[in-house]
Design a protein around this motif. Sequence first.
Motif, mmCIF file in Angstrom:
data_model
loop_
_atom_site.group_PDB
_atom_site.id
_atom_site.type_symbol
_atom_site.label_atom_id
_atom_site.label_comp_id
_atom_site.label_asym_id
_atom_site.label_seq_id
_atom_site.Cartn_x
_atom_site.Cartn_y
_atom_site.Cartn_z
ATOM 1 N N LYS A 5 9.006 5.268 -4.863
ATOM 2 C CA LYS A 5 8.011 6.067 -5.580
ATOM 3 C C LYS A 5 7.529 5.292 -6.803
ATOM 4 O O LYS A 5 8.329 4.860 -7.631
ATOM 5 N N THR A 61 4.946 5.250 -10.156
ATOM 6 C CA THR A 61 4.114 6.034 -11.072
ATOM 7 C C THR A 61 3.569 5.118 -12.159
ATOM 8 O O THR A 61 4.328 4.414 -12.831
ATOM 9 N N THR A 116 0.812 -1.205 0.000
ATOM 10 C CA THR A 116 0.000 0.000 0.000
ATOM 11 C C THR A 116 0.851 1.262 0.000
ATOM 12 O O THR A 116 2.041 1.234 0.305
ATOM 13 N N SER A 117 0.210 2.364 -0.313
ATOM 14 C CA SER A 117 0.870 3.658 -0.170
ATOM 15 C C SER A 117 0.996 3.949 1.322
ATOM 16 O O SER A 117 0.316 3.344 2.150
ATOM 17 N N TYR A 134 -1.255 7.726 -11.986
ATOM 18 C CA TYR A 134 -1.357 7.665 -10.528
ATOM 19 C C TYR A 134 0.039 7.479 -9.951
ATOM 20 O O TYR A 134 0.789 6.596 -10.374
ATOM 21 N N THR A 135 0.390 8.337 -9.001
ATOM 22 C CA THR A 135 1.693 8.266 -8.343
ATOM 23 C C THR A 135 1.495 8.115 -6.843
ATOM 24 O O THR A 135 0.650 8.794 -6.247
ATOM 25 N N TYR A 136 2.252 7.224 -6.248
ATOM 26 C CA TYR A 136 2.155 7.034 -4.800
ATOM 27 C C TYR A 136 3.514 6.596 -4.251
ATOM 28 O O TYR A 136 4.407 6.191 -5.004
ATOM 29 N N LYS A 137 3.665 6.694 -2.942
ATOM 30 C CA LYS A 137 4.917 6.316 -2.295
ATOM 31 C C LYS A 137 4.685 5.187 -1.300
ATOM 32 O O LYS A 137 3.774 5.249 -0.479
#
Length: 306
Positions: A273, A275, A200-201, A290-293
């Motif tokens: 990161k 993307t 998960t982020s 969608y971008t998340y860390k």
Amino acid sequence: MTIALAATGTGTAAAASSPSIDRTSKTAVAKAYVKMAKTLNVSSGWTGKVKGCKIGTNSKKHDKASLATVNWARAQAGLSPARWDASWARQARAHALMTTANSRLTHDVTPKDKCFSKAAQVGGTTSNIAFGATGPWSVMLYLDDPGAHNVTVGHRRWILDPSTTRVGIGSTSIASSMKVFGDTGSDKVGKNPRFLPWPTSGYFPYEAEPNGRWSLTAIGADFTKAKVVVRDPKGKKLALKKAPAAGSLPDTISWDLKKWVNAPKGKKTATYKVTVTGIRWVGATGPKSYTYKVKLINAAKVAKKK
């Protein structure tokens, strides 16, 4: 160790609860994982026998720990908890018995199989199935979805599907089945985030990192033309192999990182990161990218008191 997947069935549910996990809190994520992990080694407590084809029962500790593992994952992903269905668990256990009797893992159950029963047949065609892992550990195995035949992470998608409202898990001493699909009656589907990544982020326990097999789910998304870029904590682009996009169940894109993900040192955080671009939508509207860390932590060390 081998696992496989399938779908369809019936049952009656008992209530379950699972608090949401604050993924912005390193401590909250660590404590939630450590609490769940304490029961991963609970034995199946199976009372059945291959001789005489006795389905038997599992211990209450097995059932409680198995459901807790499912709902830890769902809480980490921001989903509503699933409910335990005792009748589903019996069908799953009947299939696990048949798997044990035949030393063979298959969804295609026939009357020629040892310990064949209608319950085993239903359980086999509606369950995630495992040989070599039972109860809570089989759930963790489904979340990892290892092996070349599981690149589209079907087992993981069932566990993290917003529409999964109940489960039933049955184990012998060496095999397990997790019924995930069937007649759910008037069950109400709970939280349904737009995007569901795994890991998960936010903060995520390294102990549950799925050996580089990451995924992103979004209902209504078409990932067939999507591209994925993952950068490590130093900003370096990581080599990866994208699996074919999986429509329905729900819509998901998955990929394997070719470089081993190292454990964070001590209580430090390793941030990756991700993307995803080129997302299209079918019967829905949404962003094209969608971008998340993903902030990996060593949960055991973070949760440990000074």
